[in-house]
Design an enzyme around this catalytic site. Structure first.
Site, PDB file in Angstrom:
ATOM      1  N   ASP A   1      44.641  82.997  37.657  1.00  0.00           N
ATOM      2  CA  ASP A   1      43.908  83.942  38.715  1.00  0.00           C
ATOM      3  C   ASP A   1      44.079  83.090  39.643  1.00  0.00           C
ATOM      4  OD1 ASP A   1      42.981  85.411  40.017  1.00  0.00           O
ATOM      5  OD2 ASP A   1      41.083  85.793  39.245  1.00  0.00           O
TER       6      ASP A   1
ATOM      7  N   CYS B   1      35.741  91.598  39.750  1.00  0.00           N
ATOM      8  CA  CYS B   1      36.309  91.154  41.213  1.00  0.00           C
ATOM      9  C   CYS B   1      34.815  91.420  42.093  1.00  0.00           C
ATOM     10  CB  CYS B   1      38.045  91.587  41.893  1.00  0.00           C
ATOM     11  SG  CYS B   1      38.240  90.521  42.967  1.00  0.00           S
TER      12      CYS B   1
ATOM     13  N   HIS C   1      44.633  87.534  38.115  1.00  0.00           N
ATOM     14  CA  HIS C   1      43.269  88.564  38.102  1.00  0.00           C
ATOM     15  C   HIS C   1      43.478  90.042  37.871  1.00  0.00           C
ATOM     16  CE1 HIS C   1      39.769  88.959  41.324  1.00  0.00           C
ATOM     17  NE2 HIS C   1      40.868  89.739  41.860  1.00  0.00           N
TER      18      HIS C   1
END
Lengths: 116, 367
Positions: free
Chosen positions: B312, B155, B341
């Site tokens: 995601d 991320c 995610h």
């Protein structure tokens, strides 16, 4: 007596919610996801946030200023003083870290020289 | 319906007893449900040692479980996002990416950015990339004695890792693994976050001015609102339905413990993220500068493994794909996983669908 799996379980506190979900959850989830991704929601959310910040900021600033002035009058450190101190400590920590790394490097090179 | 009371029978129970038993079970389940929502599970249990600190940041080394010889030569540094706790990588015994990699012979290090206090409100990506990460890498090299290392960024950790790889290409980074990396914000319609924060009326400066750091609750609500029904309703119904399934409950509890552990995000970093990345797409445009240094993706030479989660909704695939054509890496690969995610690394299928692929790719490049 035949068991009917469709019959809500009266002992299950979530039984009604479960039945509603089974029937509608997927379409509900999809609709809500589409809604929060829509232009109207995006604009409304931004406007609401701005309105809230606009109304709360003057009060918050007034409170902060009053507190800060009171602390100064009492010769006590303010939040800003603590922030400055913390930033200085982090800078010192960084320098110490760099010095430690240089010292390690120096000792390592000394050791290598000794072996040679 | 005839109610029969047969006290001699041990197997059959009367409807009244059934009712009592079910009520009792429901009460027990409700108590457990409440406990699961309010108490933390035991997580992050893989043995580790603290080897470095700076301000709130900490670097941990996981205690190797494989002897020196079969262990991979090149250490692996894990860099997670700055607005969540990193132990999602080490969720629970038997279901931990860290544990999996340690058992597969990697020397694993984890960078925990820590929880920013009000005094850290001026921390920017410039600081993460050019002050913290180089020192972490220096310490890692000193401890391992290895001149090369691998880095896995997830991320915003992937964003930080990418910028570091561009700015310090000669620092020894051999392998870079990006997980759900938000890098390319050219498509303003992709993903709720991008749409929300790209709106002309959305002003991150006002938020930062008001709060200093962006409250964790605000970030958490934003993330959950992207899929409101799934996060606020289905999640809890699913728990209730499976409340008597111990393994599912353990998995849910560990994940919920991580989800509930919300932390603020440094104000200046948030402002920079929204303005320079989400709104202006500077990294991809080639106009991003950190401390006066231009961040050029063409300087990224490390072997690159880009893991993309197909479902995601936080970092849509299009935000991670574009980087592949802009980097200079000769050895580069995109790996697509079905999942979301967080699910691709911490979900129930991660040990089959994602981890072995990372191990296979990295293992071939770690000796």
């Amino acid at each position: 007596m035949s068991e009917n799996s469709e019959t809500p379980d009266v002992f299950d506190p979530f039984g009604i919610m479960k039945n509603v979900r089974d029937a509608n959850m997927e379409s509900w989830a999809k609709a809500m996801t589409e809604f929060v991704n829509s232009d109207s929601f995006t604009a409304a959310q931004a406007e609401m946030l701005n309105a809230w910040l606009a109304t709360s900021t003057p009060f918050r600033k007034l409170l902060e200023e009053t507190l800060s002035k009171s602390m100064q009058a009492l010769k006590l450190p303010t939040t800003d003083d603590f922030v400055r101190l913390a930033e200085q400590l982090t800078n010192i920590e960084m320098r110490l870290d760099d010095m430690e790394a240089k010292l390690d490097q120096f000792l390592e090179s000394q050791q290598q020289t000794r072996y040679e | 319906m005839t109610i029969t009371m047969n006290s001699n029978s041990t197997n059959s129970t009367s409807p009244f007893e059934d009712v009592c038993r079910q009520w009792h079970q429901s009460a027990k389940n409700l108590e457990l449900f409440n406990e699961l929502l309010t108490r933390d599970a035991k997580i992050a249990q893989t043995p580790k040692q603290l080897i470095w600190t700076l301000n709130k940041a900490k670097l941990y080394r996981y205690v190797p479980q494989v002897p020196d010889h079969p262990r991979h030569r090149i250490p692996l540094l894990l860099v997670f996002a700055v607005m969540n706790r990193p132990y999602v990588l080490d969720l629970r015994p038997g279901h931990s990416f860290v544990e999996y990699m340690v058992k597969n012979g990697y020397d694993v290090y984890l960078l925990d950015w820590g929880i920013p206090g009000f005094e850290d409100r001026n921390l920017k990506y410039d600081d993460y990339v050019l002050e913290y990460l180089p020192r972490v890498v220096r310490k890692l090299k000193a401890v391992t004695g290895s001149r090369e290392f691998s880095m896995l960024g997830w991320c915003l950790g992937a964003l930080i890792s990418t910028m570091y790889a561009c700015l310090r290409p000669d620092d020894g980074l051999k392998n870079l693994i990006l997980l759900t990396a938000p890098l390319d914000f050219s498509n303003k319609e992709a993903g709720g976050f991008t749409k929300w924060v790209s709106h002309p009326s959305f002003d991150p400066d006002r938020i930062v001015e008001a709060f200093g750091n962006v409250p964790g609750e605000m970030i958490d609500t934003g993330a959950k609102m992207l899929k409101p029904v799934e996060n606020y309703v289905s999640n809890y119904i699913s728990l209730w339905e499976n409340i008597e399934d111990t393994s599912r409950v353990e998995a849910w509890h560990a994940m919920n413990t991580w989800v509930r552990d919300i932390i603020p995000m440094a104000g200046a970093g948030y402002r920079q993220l929204i303005n320079e990345f989400y709104k202006e797409n500077r990294l991809i445009e080639g106009t991003l500068e950190l401390r006066g240094e231009r961040v050029e993706l063409g300087r990224l030479r490390a072997n690159l493994f880009n893991v993309i989660a197909e479902a995601d909704h936080i970092t849509p695939p299009c935000q991670s794909e574009g980087v592949m054509d802009l980097v200079a890496s000769q050895d580069k690969e995109v790996f697509r996983v079905r999942g979301g995610h967080i699910g691709i690394m911490a979900g129930r299928g991660a040990e089959k669908s994602t981890w072995p692929h990372i191990d296979t790719w990295l293992g071939a490049r770690s000796d």
